[in-house]
Design a protein around this motif. Structure first.
Motif, PDB file in Angstrom:
ATOM      1  N   GLY A 105      39.796  12.378  21.782  1.00 22.56           N
ATOM      2  CA  GLY A 105      39.418  13.043  23.035  1.00 22.56           C
ATOM      3  C   GLY A 105      38.389  14.126  22.835  1.00 22.56           C
ATOM      4  N   GLY A 106      37.568  13.996  21.787  1.00 19.84           N
ATOM      5  CA  GLY A 106      36.601  15.048  21.503  1.00 19.84           C
ATOM      6  C   GLY A 106      35.173  14.716  21.885  1.00 19.84           C
ATOM      7  N   GLY A 107      34.929  13.452  22.320  1.00 21.94           N
ATOM      8  CA  GLY A 107      33.556  13.083  22.646  1.00 21.94           C
ATOM      9  C   GLY A 107      32.738  12.704  21.427  1.00 21.94           C
ATOM     10  N   LEU A 108      33.421  12.507  20.286  1.00 24.14           N
ATOM     11  CA  LEU A 108      32.712  12.117  19.058  1.00 24.14           C
ATOM     12  C   LEU A 108      32.752  10.602  18.861  1.00 24.14           C
ATOM     13  CD1 LEU A 108      33.962  14.899  16.577  1.00 24.14           C
ATOM     14  CD2 LEU A 108      31.830  14.848  17.886  1.00 24.14           C
ATOM     15  N   HIS A 182      41.873  18.340  25.680  1.00 24.31           N
ATOM     16  CA  HIS A 182      41.495  16.933  25.662  1.00 24.31           C
ATOM     17  C   HIS A 182      40.798  16.675  26.999  1.00 24.31           C
ATOM     18  CE1 HIS A 182      42.598  12.663  24.397  1.00 24.31           C
ATOM     19  NE2 HIS A 182      42.021  12.510  25.570  1.00 24.31           N
ATOM     20  N   VAL A 183      39.502  16.375  26.969  1.00 29.80           N
ATOM     21  CA  VAL A 183      38.778  16.149  28.224  1.00 29.80           C
ATOM     22  C   VAL A 183      38.831  14.667  28.566  1.00 29.80           C
ATOM     23  CG1 VAL A 183      36.520  16.250  29.366  1.00 29.80           C
ATOM     24  CG2 VAL A 183      37.238  18.118  27.863  1.00 29.80           C
ATOM     25  N   GLU A 184      39.318  14.355  29.751  1.00 28.63           N
ATOM     26  CA  GLU A 184      39.360  12.962  30.208  1.00 28.63           C
ATOM     27  C   GLU A 184      37.988  12.586  30.769  1.00 28.63           C
ATOM     28  OE1 GLU A 184      41.070  10.299  30.149  1.00 28.63           O
ATOM     29  OE2 GLU A 184      42.800  11.196  29.123  1.00 28.63           O
ATOM     30  N   THR A 185      37.328  11.646  30.108  1.00 27.45           N
ATOM     31  CA  THR A 185      35.991  11.204  30.541  1.00 27.45           C
ATOM     32  C   THR A 185      36.025  10.776  32.014  1.00 27.45           C
ATOM     33  OG1 THR A 185      35.514  10.452  28.317  1.00 27.45           O
ATOM     34  CG2 THR A 185      34.151   9.526  30.068  1.00 27.45           C
ATOM     35  N   ASP A 217      28.058  21.597  32.883  1.00 25.50           N
ATOM     36  CA  ASP A 217      28.552  22.578  33.859  1.00 25.50           C
ATOM     37  C   ASP A 217      29.916  22.189  34.397  1.00 25.50           C
ATOM     38  OD1 ASP A 217      26.242  23.952  33.460  1.00 25.50           O
ATOM     39  OD2 ASP A 217      25.257  23.293  35.314  1.00 25.50           O
ATOM     40  N   VAL A 218      30.069  20.897  34.684  1.00 21.11           N
ATOM     41  CA  VAL A 218      31.336  20.395  35.250  1.00 21.11           C
ATOM     42  C   VAL A 218      32.486  20.626  34.265  1.00 21.11           C
ATOM     43  CG1 VAL A 218      32.511  18.323  36.108  1.00 21.11           C
ATOM     44  CG2 VAL A 218      30.090  18.661  36.600  1.00 21.11           C
ATOM     45  N   VAL A 219      32.232  20.318  32.994  1.00 22.71           N
ATOM     46  CA  VAL A 219      33.274  20.474  31.966  1.00 22.71           C
ATOM     47  C   VAL A 219      33.579  21.961  31.739  1.00 22.71           C
ATOM     48  CG1 VAL A 219      33.874  20.031  29.549  1.00 22.71           C
ATOM     49  CG2 VAL A 219      32.704  18.269  30.873  1.00 22.71           C
ATOM     50  N   SER A 220      32.539  22.782  31.672  1.00 21.10           N
ATOM     51  CA  SER A 220      32.737  24.227  31.445  1.00 21.10           C
ATOM     52  C   SER A 220      33.548  24.876  32.558  1.00 21.10           C
ATOM     53  CB  SER A 220      31.395  24.960  31.361  1.00 21.10           C
ATOM     54  OG  SER A 220      30.595  24.393  30.388  1.00 21.10           O
ATOM     55  N   THR A 244      31.188  13.847  27.292  1.00 19.18           N
ATOM     56  CA  THR A 244      31.888  14.679  28.274  1.00 19.18           C
ATOM     57  C   THR A 244      32.756  15.707  27.537  1.00 19.18           C
ATOM     58  OG1 THR A 244      33.682  13.056  28.379  1.00 19.18           O
ATOM     59  CG2 THR A 244      31.973  12.878  30.049  1.00 19.18           C
ATOM     60  N   GLY A 245      32.557  15.850  26.228  1.00 15.41           N
ATOM     61  CA  GLY A 245      33.349  16.809  25.459  1.00 15.41           C
ATOM     62  C   GLY A 245      34.661  16.174  25.016  1.00 15.41           C
TER      63      GLY A 245
END
Length: 293
Positions: A105-108, A182-185, A217-220, A244-245
């Motif tokens: 969930g890291g965007g890697l 954990h950012v959900e795409t 911006d959305v994620v921040s 998406t992080g």
């Protein structure tokens, strides 16, 4: 299969599944099915999961050690192996061993990279002889980030991420922070406040320094720990979001500058020091293998 054959074919060997960074990400439209049309630049870094493949006689596909919380049938490596079997009618079986180093969930692109390594290596080990184009098409069925890992080169990507063109951004040192979230795409792509009509840019504009990530911006706004990580990195170099992080990263022109930022941050953050790579370590290993066998 004799043990000698096993060794020779690369069974039991460790194969890299590298991380990727999105050096830029623009959302330039949306398809009728809801998928977003993107422009992005993928570059690999020398931070990898490691996979090994062990032949089994009963035709089954399994994981040596399933990931906690992920049902084995949902694991992308298992799905990739089963997809290859379904596509080719191959009767062989495999037990897949994954040494997980990339955060989930890291965007890697960890899961996608594991799937791509599975497709590419089993295509070889099972002697299926599918073309790279065919493997890319299969990869796309597993996820939008799988194709670039099969392709194996840093790439300018369009469409949903499957139209790939080789590109050679500078291979800089990077420091990556993985915030504790954990950012959900899917959540980010569904967000009302996400820009979906960015103007398309050219490779030349990217090279000249247009690195915008439309998701930043959305994620921040939604994840304070991502915002904090961006802020922490900004003291050393321009911070960016990958995909998406949740991971954020910064590039450095010298190894010394990167190490100094890494040392300053490692007490407070989960942080990685890595090097940008335009050729995937998986592709490099395959090329070496071709010349030695």
């Amino acid at each position: 299969m004799t043990s000698n054959q096993t060794d020779q074919l690369g069974w039991g060997e460790k194969w890299p599944a590298p991380a990727k960074l999105n050096l830029m990400l623009r959302i330039v439209g949306q398809r009728p099915d809801g998928y977003h049309l993107l422009q992005t630049v993928f570059q690999f870094i020398d931070l990898c999961d490691w996979l090994s493949f062990h032949p089994v006689d009963d035709g089954s596909v399994s994981l040596k050690q399933p990931i906690q919380g992920v049902p084995e049938a949902d694991d992308l490596t298992v799905r990739a192996a089963l997809l290859l079997k379904a596509e080719t009618g191959c009767q062989a079986g495999v037990c897949i061993e994954v040494e997980k180093n990339l955060p989930m969930g890291g965007g890697l692109g960890g899961g996608s990279s594991d799937a791509a390594t599975t497709l590419v290596v089993l295509n070889q080990l099972w002697g299926l002889q599918l073309s790279t184009e065919k493997l890319i098409a299969l990869g796309l069925q597993l996820g939008a980030d799988v194709p670039v890992f099969v392709y194996g080169y840093a790439a300018w990507a369009e469409g949903v991420g499957e139209k790939l063109e080789k590109i050679a951004p500078s291979e800089q040192w990077v420091v990556v922070i993985k915030p504790d979230c954990h950012v959900e795409t899917r959540e980010i792509f569904l967000a009302k406040d996400l820009t979906r009509d960015s103007k398309s840019i050219t490779i030349a504009e990217f090279t000249a320094g247009n690195y915008k990530n439309d998701c930043l911006d959305v994620v921040s706004r939604r994840y304070q720990s991502v915002k904090n990580a961006l802020c922490a990195l900004s003291e050393f170099s321009e911070p960016r979001l990958t995909g998406t992080g949740a991971c954020v990263f910064a590039q450095f022109s010298s190894k010394e500058a990167a190490i100094s930022a890494y040392d300053a941050l490692k007490g407070s953050w989960q942080v990685y020091l890595a090097r940008g790579m335009n050729i995937s370590p998986l592709l490099s290993k395959l090329e070496i293998g071709k010349h030695t066998h």
